[in-house]
Write an enzyme that holds these catalytic residues in place. Structure first.
Site, PDB file in Angstrom:
ATOM      1  N   GLY A 181       0.826  -1.192   0.000  1.00  0.00           N
ATOM      2  CA  GLY A 181       0.000   0.000   0.000  1.00  0.00           C
ATOM      3  C   GLY A 181       0.863   1.246   0.000  1.00  0.00           C
ATOM      4  O   GLY A 181       2.095   1.176  -0.073  1.00  0.00           O
ATOM      5  N   HIS A 208       7.179  -4.195   1.400  1.00  0.00           N
ATOM      6  CA  HIS A 208       7.290  -3.152   0.393  1.00  0.00           C
ATOM      7  C   HIS A 208       7.981  -1.955   1.051  1.00  0.00           C
ATOM      8  O   HIS A 208       7.460  -1.367   2.004  1.00  0.00           O
ATOM      9  CB  HIS A 208       5.903  -2.708  -0.077  1.00  0.00           C
ATOM     10  CG  HIS A 208       5.287  -3.588  -1.112  1.00  0.00           C
ATOM     11  ND1 HIS A 208       4.792  -4.847  -0.827  1.00  0.00           N
ATOM     12  CD2 HIS A 208       5.059  -3.391  -2.441  1.00  0.00           C
ATOM     13  CE1 HIS A 208       4.284  -5.372  -1.927  1.00  0.00           C
ATOM     14  NE2 HIS A 208       4.436  -4.521  -2.932  1.00  0.00           N
ATOM     15  N   GLU A 211      10.075   2.133  -2.328  1.00  0.00           N
ATOM     16  CA  GLU A 211       9.491   2.259  -3.665  1.00  0.00           C
ATOM     17  C   GLU A 211       9.086   3.713  -3.892  1.00  0.00           C
ATOM     18  O   GLU A 211       9.602   4.380  -4.795  1.00  0.00           O
ATOM     19  CB  GLU A 211       8.278   1.338  -3.810  1.00  0.00           C
ATOM     20  CG  GLU A 211       7.587   1.451  -5.163  1.00  0.00           C
ATOM     21  CD  GLU A 211       6.316   0.618  -5.238  1.00  0.00           C
ATOM     22  OE1 GLU A 211       5.814   0.434  -6.361  1.00  0.00           O
ATOM     23  OE2 GLU A 211       5.812   0.157  -4.195  1.00  0.00           O
TER      24      GLU A 211
END
Length: 362
Positions: A181, A208, A211
Site C-alpha cells: 500500500g 514493500h 518504492e
C-alpha cells in the site's frame, strides 16, 4: 553454440518470480466476464482491448497512490470463491506459459471479504486455484510451483490478524507475509506487532519499502521489522555515491544490505509507472547488479504493466546489454531467496534452472 538472445529465446528460459500481485495480473477478458457474473457495473470499459489499455494508461501515473487506484476494479470482481479460484488458476496458467518454474504470488485477503467470505475462506479459494492450476500446467507439459504470500494493507489495522492467517496456512501453500500500500505516512514500524509474531513463529516475510518513499522506509523494514526481503527497494540508490572516476561508495545501510545478502524484489516497468524511476535506463537495478547486491527481476502487476517475466528480462537485455549469464544469475538469485525450504530451492536450481540455462548458454 550459444543460443541467440532474443525475446523468443528468453521466453524459453526458466524463470523464478518473487513479486507478483494476484489482483494485478488478471486477464482483461476475465475482468469483464467476472464483472458480468457478479453484477459489478463500474468498469471503465467492456471491450477487452480497451480495458487493457485503460489499466495500463491509468497505472502509468507517476504516483504510487494513483497507480493503486485501478485495483479497485480487479478487487471488485474478486469477491466470491469462484472468482478467486478462477483468477488464481489462470495466474498459474499464464506464468507457466511464460516458462516461470517457481512463483510466489501475493494478495491481501482483507480486500476480498465484501461478499461475506471469511479470511480463511478467501485463502482457501486462492490456494485451491493455485493447486488446480499447477495440475493443469503439468498436464500441458509445464512444471511450475506456485506458493502464496498473504499481504496486509499498511494503512489498515489488521496486520497482526493477517500474520496469524499466514501461520494458520503455512503448511498449506502460504510461505510468507507482506505489507503493501501507500508508503508515505504508513511506515512499516507501525506493524511491529505482526512482525514480532511472525519472528516468534519462525516465519518469513517481505516488506514493500523504498518504492515511493526513501531510505527511512528501507531502514525501518530491516532494522526494526527484520524483513527477509525488500519489495522494490529502489531508493537504496540514495545511499550509494559514484565518484567522478566511477568508483562507487556505499553508505552504511547499503553496505549492510549487500553484506547480509538481503534480496531486492525489483520490478522495472512498474517502477517507471509509479515514478520511482524515470526510465528503465535510469533504473538502479544495473548499478546494484554490478555491485553484486542480490537483485531479482519481477513483474509486480502483469495487467497494469502489460508485462511478463520475459518482457521484463528483454527490456533489461535491450537497455543494459545483458547476456544469458546475467539472466541466469537473476533467476538463481530469486530461487536462493524464495521462502520454500532449502532442499526444495536447491532442487529447482540444480535440476531445472541450471540444466536448461546450460543448453541456452552452450
Amino acid at each position: 553454440m550459444t543460443t541467440p538472445l532474443t525475446f523468443e529465446t528468453i521466453q524459453r528460459a526458466p524463470k523464478a518470480l518473487l513479486h507478483d500481485h494476484l489482483d494485478g495480473g488478471l486477464r482483461p477478458t476475465t475482468v469483464i466476464e467476472l464483472a458480468a457474473e457478479t453484477g459489478y457495473d463500474k468498469l471503465p470499459a467492456t471491450d477487452a482491448d480497451e480495458l487493457a489499455t485503460w489499466f495500463r494508461t491509468a497505472a502509468h501515473s507517476g504516483s504510487l497512490v494513483r497507480y493503486l487506484e485501478p485495483f479497485a476494479h480487479t478487487v471488485g470482481v474478486m469477491q466470491t470463491p469462484e472468482a478467486l479460484h478462477r483468477v488464481a488458476y489462470e495466474c498459474v496458467e499464464d506464468l507457466a506459459a511464460d516458462n516461470v518454474v517457481y512463483a510466489e504470488v501475493r494478495f491481501a485477503p482483507e480486500l476480498h471479504i465484501d461478499g461475506g467470505m471469511s479470511l480463511d475462506e478467501v485463502v482457501e479459494a486462492v490456494l485451491a486455484g493455485f493447486a488446480d492450476g499447477e495440475k493443469a500446467a503439468a498436464a500441458a507439459g509445464h512444471t511450475i510451483v506456485v506458493r502464496c504470500l498473504v499481504t496486509a494493507m499498511r494503512h489498515a489495522a489488521r496486520s497482526r490478524e493477517i500474520a496469524e492467517l499466514a501461520i494458520r496456512f503455512r503448511d498449506k501453500g502460504v510461505v510468507g507475509f507482506d505489507i503493501a500500500g501507500a508508503e508515505a505516512g504508513n511506515p512499516p514500524s507501525r506493524h511491529l506487532d505482526a512482525f514480532e509474531y511472525l519472528r516468534a513463529n519462525n516465519a518469513r516475510f517481505t516488506i514493500h519499502a523504498g518504492e515511493a518513499f526513501g531510505l527511512p522506509s528501507i531502514h525501518e523494514a530491516i532494522a526494526f521489522c527484520g524483513a527477509d526481503r525488500l519489495g522494490h527497494g529502489v531508493r537504496i540508490v540514495d545511499d550509494i555515491t559514484v565518484d567522478a572516476d566511477g568508483t562507487p561508495r556505499l553508505g552504511r545501510l547499503a553496505a549492510l544490505l549487500r553484506d547480509k545478502r538481503i534480496p531486492f524484489e525489483m520490478c522495472p516497468s512498474s517502477n517507471v509507472q509509479t515514478g520511482a524511476v524515470r526510465s528503465i535506463a535510469e533504473h538502479p537495478i544495473d548499478l546494484l547488479a554490478r555491485l553484486r547486491f542480490r537483485v531479482t527481476v519481477n513483474t509486480d502487476n502483469r495487467l497494469m504493466s502489460d508485462t511478463t517475466m520475459s518482457r521484463e528480462m528483454w527490456k533489461l537485455v535491450q537497455t543494459f546489454g545483458y547476456g544469458w549469464s546475467d539472466l541466469q544469475r537473476f533467476t538463481i538469485n530469486a530461487m536462493k531467496s524464495a521462502f520454500i525450504p532449502f532442499d526444495q530451492r536447491l532442487a529447482i536450481i540444480d535440476d531445472v534452472i541450471k540444466p536448461r540455462y546450460a543448453v541456452l548458454i552452450g
